[in-house]
Design a protein around this motif. Structure first.
Motif, PDB file in Angstrom:
ATOM      1  N   GLN A   5      10.434   2.867   3.171  1.00  0.00           N
ATOM      2  CA  GLN A   5      11.348   3.430   4.168  1.00  0.00           C
ATOM      3  C   GLN A   5      10.629   3.847   5.445  1.00  0.00           C
ATOM      4  OE1 GLN A   5      13.237   7.123   3.024  1.00  0.00           O
ATOM      5  NE2 GLN A   5      15.073   6.652   4.205  1.00  0.00           N
ATOM      6  N   ALA A   6       9.421   4.368   5.314  1.00  0.00           N
ATOM      7  CA  ALA A   6       8.683   4.824   6.489  1.00  0.00           C
ATOM      8  C   ALA A   6       8.421   3.677   7.465  1.00  0.00           C
ATOM      9  CB  ALA A   6       7.361   5.461   6.059  1.00  0.00           C
ATOM     10  N   VAL A   7       8.167   2.467   6.936  1.00  0.00           N
ATOM     11  CA  VAL A   7       7.895   1.318   7.798  1.00  0.00           C
ATOM     12  C   VAL A   7       9.162   0.897   8.536  1.00  0.00           C
ATOM     13  CG1 VAL A   7       6.919  -1.007   7.892  1.00  0.00           C
ATOM     14  CG2 VAL A   7       6.153   0.584   6.137  1.00  0.00           C
ATOM     15  N   LEU A   8      10.291   0.907   7.831  1.00  0.00           N
ATOM     16  CA  LEU A   8      11.563   0.593   8.488  1.00  0.00           C
ATOM     17  C   LEU A   8      11.870   1.585   9.604  1.00  0.00           C
ATOM     18  CD1 LEU A   8      14.155  -0.382   5.715  1.00  0.00           C
ATOM     19  CD2 LEU A   8      13.396  -1.792   7.616  1.00  0.00           C
ATOM     20  N   GLY A   9      11.776   2.874   9.284  1.00  0.00           N
ATOM     21  CA  GLY A   9      12.075   3.906  10.272  1.00  0.00           C
ATOM     22  C   GLY A   9      11.114   3.864  11.450  1.00  0.00           C
ATOM     23  N   PHE A  10       9.843   3.582  11.181  1.00  0.00           N
ATOM     24  CA  PHE A  10       8.836   3.495  12.241  1.00  0.00           C
ATOM     25  C   PHE A  10       9.164   2.335  13.183  1.00  0.00           C
ATOM     26  CE2 PHE A  10       4.803   2.370  14.155  1.00  0.00           C
ATOM     27  CZ  PHE A  10       4.176   3.593  14.372  1.00  0.00           C
ATOM     28  N   PHE A  47       8.838  13.726  -0.225  1.00  0.00           N
ATOM     29  CA  PHE A  47       9.373  12.891   0.852  1.00  0.00           C
ATOM     30  C   PHE A  47       8.556  13.067   2.134  1.00  0.00           C
ATOM     31  CE2 PHE A  47      13.281  12.339  -1.632  1.00  0.00           C
ATOM     32  CZ  PHE A  47      13.642  11.039  -1.284  1.00  0.00           C
ATOM     33  N   ILE A  48       8.144  14.297   2.428  1.00  0.00           N
ATOM     34  CA  ILE A  48       7.360  14.557   3.647  1.00  0.00           C
ATOM     35  C   ILE A  48       6.011  13.835   3.582  1.00  0.00           C
ATOM     36  CG2 ILE A  48       6.118  16.342   4.939  1.00  0.00           C
ATOM     37  CD1 ILE A  48       8.395  18.288   4.128  1.00  0.00           C
ATOM     38  N   VAL A  49       5.337  13.969   2.450  1.00  0.00           N
ATOM     39  CA  VAL A  49       4.019  13.347   2.285  1.00  0.00           C
ATOM     40  C   VAL A  49       4.118  11.830   2.382  1.00  0.00           C
ATOM     41  CG1 VAL A  49       2.145  12.977   0.641  1.00  0.00           C
ATOM     42  CG2 VAL A  49       3.078  15.265   0.945  1.00  0.00           C
ATOM     43  N   ARG A  50       5.136  11.248   1.747  1.00  0.00           N
ATOM     44  CA  ARG A  50       5.292   9.792   1.787  1.00  0.00           C
ATOM     45  C   ARG A  50       5.680   9.310   3.183  1.00  0.00           C
ATOM     46  NH1 ARG A  50       7.508  10.806  -3.500  1.00  0.00           N
ATOM     47  NH2 ARG A  50       9.599  11.048  -2.604  1.00  0.00           N
ATOM     48  N   ALA A  51       6.489  10.098   3.895  1.00  0.00           N
ATOM     49  CA  ALA A  51       6.956   9.681   5.221  1.00  0.00           C
ATOM     50  C   ALA A  51       5.816   9.588   6.229  1.00  0.00           C
ATOM     51  CB  ALA A  51       8.016  10.654   5.737  1.00  0.00           C
ATOM     52  N   SER A 100       1.298  11.719  -3.337  1.00  0.00           N
ATOM     53  CA  SER A 100       2.533  11.945  -4.077  1.00  0.00           C
ATOM     54  C   SER A 100       2.439  11.353  -5.482  1.00  0.00           C
ATOM     55  CB  SER A 100       3.709  11.334  -3.313  1.00  0.00           C
ATOM     56  OG  SER A 100       4.911  11.499  -4.021  1.00  0.00           O
ATOM     57  N   MET A 101       1.841  10.146  -5.563  1.00  0.00           N
ATOM     58  CA  MET A 101       1.684   9.487  -6.863  1.00  0.00           C
ATOM     59  C   MET A 101       0.799  10.318  -7.793  1.00  0.00           C
ATOM     60  SD  MET A 101      -0.238   5.882  -7.733  1.00  0.00           S
ATOM     61  CE  MET A 101      -1.850   6.605  -7.399  1.00  0.00           C
ATOM     62  N   TRP A 102      -0.349  10.796  -7.281  1.00  0.00           N
ATOM     63  CA  TRP A 102      -1.266  11.561  -8.120  1.00  0.00           C
ATOM     64  C   TRP A 102      -0.670  12.893  -8.530  1.00  0.00           C
ATOM     65  CZ3 TRP A 102      -4.655   9.063 -10.606  1.00  0.00           C
ATOM     66  CH2 TRP A 102      -5.322   7.962 -10.059  1.00  0.00           C
ATOM     67  N   THR A 103       0.151  13.468  -7.664  1.00  0.00           N
ATOM     68  CA  THR A 103       0.820  14.721  -8.008  1.00  0.00           C
ATOM     69  C   THR A 103       1.788  14.515  -9.173  1.00  0.00           C
ATOM     70  OG1 THR A 103       0.643  15.519  -5.733  1.00  0.00           O
ATOM     71  CG2 THR A 103       2.299  16.574  -7.125  1.00  0.00           C
ATOM     72  N   MET A 104       2.597  13.440  -9.096  1.00  0.00           N
ATOM     73  CA  MET A 104       3.536  13.131 -10.181  1.00  0.00           C
ATOM     74  C   MET A 104       2.803  12.801 -11.470  1.00  0.00           C
ATOM     75  SD  MET A 104       6.613  10.949  -8.444  1.00  0.00           S
ATOM     76  CE  MET A 104       7.149  11.278  -6.777  1.00  0.00           C
ATOM     77  N   LEU A 105       1.691  12.078 -11.338  1.00  0.00           N
ATOM     78  CA  LEU A 105       0.919  11.707 -12.528  1.00  0.00           C
ATOM     79  C   LEU A 105       0.345  12.959 -13.202  1.00  0.00           C
ATOM     80  CD1 LEU A 105      -0.293   9.529 -14.340  1.00  0.00           C
ATOM     81  CD2 LEU A 105      -2.229   9.383 -12.748  1.00  0.00           C
ATOM     82  N   SER A 106      -0.162  13.891 -12.404  1.00  0.00           N
ATOM     83  CA  SER A 106      -0.710  15.133 -12.957  1.00  0.00           C
ATOM     84  C   SER A 106       0.363  15.928 -13.694  1.00  0.00           C
ATOM     85  CB  SER A 106      -1.310  15.988 -11.831  1.00  0.00           C
ATOM     86  OG  SER A 106      -2.330  15.295 -11.160  1.00  0.00           O
ATOM     87  N   ALA A 107       1.557  16.010 -13.078  1.00  0.00           N
ATOM     88  CA  ALA A 107       2.661  16.731 -13.715  1.00  0.00           C
ATOM     89  C   ALA A 107       3.067  16.054 -15.021  1.00  0.00           C
ATOM     90  CB  ALA A 107       3.846  16.817 -12.758  1.00  0.00           C
ATOM     91  N   ARG A 126       0.825  -1.207   0.000  1.00  0.00           N
ATOM     92  CA  ARG A 126       0.000   0.000   0.000  1.00  0.00           C
ATOM     93  C   ARG A 126       0.862   1.261   0.000  1.00  0.00           C
ATOM     94  NH1 ARG A 126      -2.801  -2.803   3.924  1.00  0.00           N
ATOM     95  NH2 ARG A 126      -2.228  -1.339   5.595  1.00  0.00           N
ATOM     96  N   LEU A 127       2.006   1.191   0.679  1.00  0.00           N
ATOM     97  CA  LEU A 127       2.904   2.337   0.718  1.00  0.00           C
ATOM     98  C   LEU A 127       3.780   2.431  -0.529  1.00  0.00           C
ATOM     99  CD1 LEU A 127       4.070   2.207   4.434  1.00  0.00           C
ATOM    100  CD2 LEU A 127       2.902   4.125   3.357  1.00  0.00           C
ATOM    101  N   ALA A 128       4.288   1.277  -0.968  1.00  0.00           N
ATOM    102  CA  ALA A 128       5.312   1.282  -2.016  1.00  0.00           C
ATOM    103  C   ALA A 128       4.742   1.411  -3.419  1.00  0.00           C
ATOM    104  CB  ALA A 128       6.164   0.019  -1.916  1.00  0.00           C
ATOM    105  N   ILE A 129       3.584   0.794  -3.676  1.00  0.00           N
ATOM    106  CA  ILE A 129       3.060   0.808  -5.048  1.00  0.00           C
ATOM    107  C   ILE A 129       2.815   2.234  -5.553  1.00  0.00           C
ATOM    108  CG2 ILE A 129       1.032   0.239  -6.453  1.00  0.00           C
ATOM    109  CD1 ILE A 129       1.028  -2.507  -5.151  1.00  0.00           C
ATOM    110  N   PRO A 130       2.167   3.117  -4.771  1.00  0.00           N
ATOM    111  CA  PRO A 130       2.035   4.496  -5.262  1.00  0.00           C
ATOM    112  C   PRO A 130       3.388   5.172  -5.490  1.00  0.00           C
ATOM    113  CG  PRO A 130       0.526   4.108  -3.439  1.00  0.00           C
ATOM    114  CD  PRO A 130       1.444   2.930  -3.498  1.00  0.00           C
ATOM    115  N   SER A 131       4.361   4.871  -4.631  1.00  0.00           N
ATOM    116  CA  SER A 131       5.692   5.456  -4.805  1.00  0.00           C
ATOM    117  C   SER A 131       6.373   4.918  -6.059  1.00  0.00           C
ATOM    118  CB  SER A 131       6.547   5.154  -3.562  1.00  0.00           C
ATOM    119  OG  SER A 131       7.776   5.828  -3.619  1.00  0.00           O
TER     120      SER A 131
END
Length: 474
Positions: free
Chosen positions: A314-319, A173-177, A184-191, A37-42
Motif C-alpha cells: 500500500q505504501a508504494v501505491l500511496g507514494f 501501520f505507521i511503521v509499515r507506511a 513490524s514482522m519481527w515484532t509480530m514474530l516475537s509476540a 521487500r515491503l510485502a514479504i515481511p508484512s
C-alpha cells in the motif's frame, strides 16, 4: 542507525526531520523487488498473526467442543476494538505514504502522532462499554449455559487488553507506511513465540484452561507494544512519533478518519457478521458453533497473508499517487492484482484437497469434524475471488477513494452477508448458514472486479493527460 548517519531534510518554515537510509526507498524504480521487500515481511507478520490464532484454537480445542465454541463466539467481540485500530491504521498509513510521496515528512509525522494520541482514549472507552454489556451480548447471541461461563471468562480477560491491541495495530501501520515492514514482522514474530510458549504453560501446566489462553495473549500484546515504544523513542525513522508532533487540527483528523472509516466499518461489519453467524449456528447445538469456529479460523489463515501483501504494498501505491506518477501506480496495481489472485486461488484449492486433516488439527470430536469439513468447503468455494476484493479495497484506500472503498469492502461481511445469514437459515436450516458465506464471497468478488476495471480506466486517462501536458511543455 546512529543519529550522526541521519540526513536532515529541511523545508522552509518546517522543522528538521530525520530520514534514515535503513528504511526502504519508496521511490525505487525496480517495482517487483521493491514490492517484495515491503510485502514479504508484512505477509510473514500477518501469517504469524493467523498462526497465533490457529495455535490458540488448537490448544483450546483439546479442552473440548464447548471450549472452542466459547472462544469462537468471543472473537467477534474482540474484533470490535481491532476494527477501530485497523480503521485508524489504514487512514494513517494512507496519510503517511501520500505525504511522503509529496515530500512532506513533517505532515506525515503529525498524522502518525495524532493517530496514536486519539487511539488510546478510544480504546479505553470501547473496553469499558464492552465489559459492561458483555453478559447481555452473549445472551443475545443465544450462548448455551455450558458455553456462557467459559465465554465470559475468556472475553473479560482479553477485553482488558483491547486498548493495547488497538495501539499495536496502529503502530504497525505507521511503521509499515514509512517502509520499515521488517520491524513490524519481527515484532509480530516475537509476540507469537511468547504466546506459543505461554499457552501450554498457562492452559495445561497451571490448569487455567481458556483463562490461560487469554492471559497468554494479553502478555504477548503487552510485549509487542513495548517493542513499538522502544522503536518510536530510540530509533526514530522518517516519520517521527511523539507528543510534540501531535496536532488536533480538525482537517487533519478528518483526513485520517475519512480514509480509515470504510476499513473500520468493514471490520465492524465483520464483527457483526461473526455474531450473526454464530447466532445462526447456535440453535443447532454446541458442535455446530465449534465447527463454524474452526472453518472461520481456517478461512482467516488464508485471508491474512493476502491482506498482509496488500498492506505491505500500500505504501508504494500511496507514494506513487502522492507523486502524481500514474504510470507507476498502474504498474504496482497490476503486480498486486496478480499476486493476490494467485494466493487466493492456491489457498482455496489447497483447503479443498486437505480439508479433513486441516480440520483434524483443531478437534478430535467426530461430530465436530464432520460438520466442520462441509462448512470449510462451503466457506472456501469462492475464496479464489477474495484476492480481487482485497486488492481493490487496498487500491482505493491508497488513492484516497473512501466512498468506493466502502462499496467494495462492505459487501463481503456487510450488505451481502448479513441479510443472507439472517434469513436463509430459517429456510434451509444449517445449509443456509453455509450458503450465506458463499453468496457473500461470490458477490463481493464481482463487485471488486467491476470497481477495479473502472479505476484502471481512470488511471490510464490521467496518465495520458499527464503525458500530453508534458509534451506540450517541451
Amino acid at each position: 542507525m546512529d543519529k550522526c548517519n541521519a540526513e536532515l531534510v529541511v523545508k522552509s518554515n518546517r522543522d528538521a526531520m530525520p530520514k534514515k537510509n535503513r528504511h526502504i526507498d519508496l521511490s525505487d524504480q525496480k517495482l517487483p523487488g521493491l514490492l517484495l521487500r515491503l510485502a514479504i515481511p508484512s505477509v510473514i507478520g500477518l501469517s504469524i498473526n493467523a498462526s497465533q490464532q490457529a495455535l490458540n484454537a488448537i490448544f483450546v480445542g483439546s479442552l473440548g467442543a464447548q471450549a472452542i465454541a466459547a472462544v469462537s463466539m468471543t472473537m467477534p467481540l474482540i474484533v470490535l476494538p481491532a476494527a477501530v485500530g485497523e480503521g485508524i491504521g489504514v487512514g494513517t498509513a494512507s496519510f503517511i505514504s501520500r505525504h511522503l510521496g509529496a515530500g512532506n515528512a513533517l505532515e506525515a509525522s503529525r498524522g502518525a502522532s495524532t493517530a496514536l494520541a486519539l487511539a488510546a482514549p478510544i480504546g479505553v472507552i470501547m473496553t469499558i462499554a464492552l465489559l459492561v454489556t458483555l453478559r447481555s451480548i452473549f445472551v443475545a447471541l443465544r450462548a448455551s449455559q455450558t458455553i456462557l461461563p467459559i465465554a465470559l471468562d475468556y472475553a473479560t480477560i482479553l477485553l482488558l487488553g483491547s486498548t493495547l491491541m488497538l495501539l499495536n495495530i496502529v503502530s504497525g501501520f505507521i511503521v509499515r507506511a514509512e517502509g520499515n515492514t521488517r520491524f513490524s514482522m519481527w515484532t509480530m514474530l516475537s509476540a507469537f513465540i511468547l504466546n506459543a510458549v505461554l499457552d501450554p504453560i498457562f492452559i495445561f501446566l497451571l490448569s487455567w484452561g481458556v483463562r490461560g489462553a487469554a492471559i497468554a495473549t494479553l502478555i504477548s500484546q503487552a510485549a509487542a507494544m513495548s517493542l513499538y515504544i522502544v522503536y518510536f523513542t530510540k530509533w526514530p525513522g522518517t516519520v517521527l512519533v511523539g507528543i510534540s508532533q501531535v496536532s488536533l487540527r480538525v482537517d487533519r483528523i478528518r483526513q485520517l478518519a475519512f480514509i480509515g472509516a470504510p476499513a473500520t466499518m468493514t471490520s465492524i461489519l465483520s464483527a457483526l457478521g461473526g455474531m450473526f453467524l454464530y447466532g445462526a449456528a447456535a440453535p443447532f447445538g454446541d458442535e455446530f458453533i465449534a465447527a463454524v469456529g474452526i472453518a472461520v479460523r481456517i478461512l482467516t489463515i488464508g485471508a491474512l497473508p493476502i491482506i498482509g501483501f496488500c498492506i505491505g504494498s500500500q505504501a508504494v501505491l500511496g507514494f506513487g499517487w502522492g507523486a502524481r506518477d500514474f504510470t507507476r501506480v498502474l504498474k504496482v496495481a497490476k503486480i498486486m492484482l496478480s499476486v493476490t489472485v494467485a494466493l487466493s486461488l492456491v489457498y482455496s484449492a489447497a483447503v479443498m484437497v486437505f480439508v479433513r486433516p486441516l480440520v483434524g488439527l483443531f478437534s478430535d470430536n467426530k461430530g465436530v469434524t464432520d460438520i466442520a469439513v462441509s462448512t470449510c468447503i462451503a466457506f472456501h468455494l469462492f475464496f479464489g475471488l477474495y484476492g480481487i476484493q482485497s486488492f481493490a479495497t487496498t487500491m482505493l484506500q491508497s488513492l484516497g477513494r473512501a466512498r468506493l472503498s466502502a462499496v467494495v469492502s462492505f459487501a463481503r461481511q456487510g450488505y451481502l452477508f448479513i441479510p443472507s445469514v439472517l434469513l436463509l437459515p430459517f429456510v434451509l436450516g444449517f445449509s443456509g448458514v453455509l450458503v450465506s458465506q458463499a453468496i457473500a464471497e461470490l458477490g463481493a468478488g464481482f463487485i471488486g472486479l467491476v470497481v477495479m476495471f473502472r479505476q484502471f480506466a481512470e488511471l490510464r486517462r490521467r496518465d495520458r493527460r499527464r503525458y500530453t501536458r508534458s509534451e506540450k511543455h517541451l
